[in-house]
Design an enzyme around this catalytic site. Structure first.
Site, PDB file in Angstrom:
ATOM      1  N   ASP A 136       0.871   4.112  -2.920  1.00  0.00           N
ATOM      2  CA  ASP A 136       0.681   5.538  -2.704  1.00  0.00           C
ATOM      3  C   ASP A 136       1.805   6.348  -3.335  1.00  0.00           C
ATOM      4  O   ASP A 136       1.572   7.330  -4.052  1.00  0.00           O
ATOM      5  CB  ASP A 136       0.632   5.848  -1.201  1.00  0.00           C
ATOM      6  CG  ASP A 136      -0.590   5.248  -0.525  1.00  0.00           C
ATOM      7  OD1 ASP A 136      -1.468   4.741  -1.250  1.00  0.00           O
ATOM      8  OD2 ASP A 136      -0.651   5.290   0.712  1.00  0.00           O
TER       9      ASP A 136
ATOM     10  N   SER B  71      -7.564   3.349  -1.701  1.00  0.00           N
ATOM     11  CA  SER B  71      -6.231   3.891  -1.417  1.00  0.00           C
ATOM     12  C   SER B  71      -5.504   4.285  -2.695  1.00  0.00           C
ATOM     13  O   SER B  71      -4.517   5.024  -2.635  1.00  0.00           O
ATOM     14  CB  SER B  71      -5.386   2.861  -0.660  1.00  0.00           C
ATOM     15  OG  SER B  71      -5.936   2.595   0.608  1.00  0.00           O
TER      16      SER B  71
ATOM     17  N   GLU C  55       0.826  -1.195   0.000  1.00  0.00           N
ATOM     18  CA  GLU C  55       0.000   0.000   0.000  1.00  0.00           C
ATOM     19  C   GLU C  55       0.864   1.251   0.000  1.00  0.00           C
ATOM     20  O   GLU C  55       0.574   2.217  -0.713  1.00  0.00           O
ATOM     21  CB  GLU C  55      -0.930  -0.004   1.207  1.00  0.00           C
ATOM     22  CG  GLU C  55      -1.910   1.159   1.215  1.00  0.00           C
ATOM     23  CD  GLU C  55      -2.965   0.992   2.290  1.00  0.00           C
ATOM     24  OE1 GLU C  55      -2.956   1.802   3.220  1.00  0.00           O
ATOM     25  OE2 GLU C  55      -3.764   0.057   2.189  1.00  0.00           O
TER      26      GLU C  55
END
Length: 238
Positions: A9, A173, A5
């Site tokens: 990002d 996300s 994750e």
């Protein structure tokens, strides 16, 4: 967040805004430290992306002050469980980012319009009053989320390189850091930066967004105009 994750990002924020300086702030996943991290980041960046969220809670309004920072725009993923509002996306000082499914062929051409991703969280908030900027798109005494959306379906997801291998990843996300990157590009081209309020998005002309009108999450159908699956829609970045 897990390593993939964090990679997601950073890699995709950098892909959208390659000239931006990116500060990565990492914390154990307890609320107090996460809010401290948000304060740390907002003192050093004009756009703050948050890919963490929790269910709403009765004392959440006391934490809204962390996101009420002039000249700083906060973005938060709305969640991947299909329905219901989450925090901090529920804060009226945060842009809540929902999710879509993007239909492309192998060459990257659209096969069909985007549709709402069924995992995109959205709904009416339990503790946050309706902000004035939502009154023209909804008639309610409570805030609703998300505000906007972005590709999130992991079956049509993003490529990232993590732990020595290529992976396909998704979730809301994906959208928060890329919306933050787009905001950085916008501010880089403006004589005066955006104020940082969510109201700026609701003042955009319709030509700045793609309205997502099909698909649903666990409780709400997408439709013309604002909806509680994809918000105002996805960005027409060009």
């Amino acid at each position: 967040g897990w390593a993939g994750e964090t990679s997601l990002d950073v890699e995709w924020a950098h892909a959208v805004a390659p000239g931006a300086t990116i500060l990565v702030v990492v914390s154990p996943s307890d609320d107090t430290r996460l809010f401290t991290c948000a304060a740390y980041a907002s003192a050093r960046a004009a756009q703050v992306s948050m890919s963490w969220y929790s269910g709403e809670f009765s004392g959440e309004k006391a934490y809204d002050t962390y996101f009420n920072k002039a000249g700083v725009t906060f973005f938060a993923s709305s969640g991947d469980s299909g329905a219901g509002a989450t925090y901090p996306a529920a804060s009226p000082y945060v842009v809540g980012v929902g999710g879509t499914t993007l239909h492309l062929d192998a060459s990257g051409n659209r096969l069909a319009p985007e549709t709402a991703w069924n995992g995109s969280n959205g709904g009416v908030c339990s503790y946050e009053g309706e902000p004035s900027f939502q009154q023209k798109v909804r008639s309610s005494s409570l805030r609703s989320v998300p505000d906007v959306s972005y590709l999130a379906d992991p079956t049509t997801g993003m490529a990232i390189y993590c732990a020595g291998q290529w992976m396909e990843a998704g979730g809301t996300s994906v959208g928060a850091p890329q919306w933050a990157a787009l905001c950085a590009l916008v501010n880089g081209g403006r004589a005066k930066a955006l104020s940082g309020t969510v109201a700026d998005l609701y003042a955009l002309p319709g030509t700045a967004l793609t309205d997502v009108t099909a698909g649903m999450n666990s409780g709400t159908h997408a439709g013309p105009g604002y909806d509680m699956v994809t918000g105002l829609g996805t960005p027409l970045a060009a």
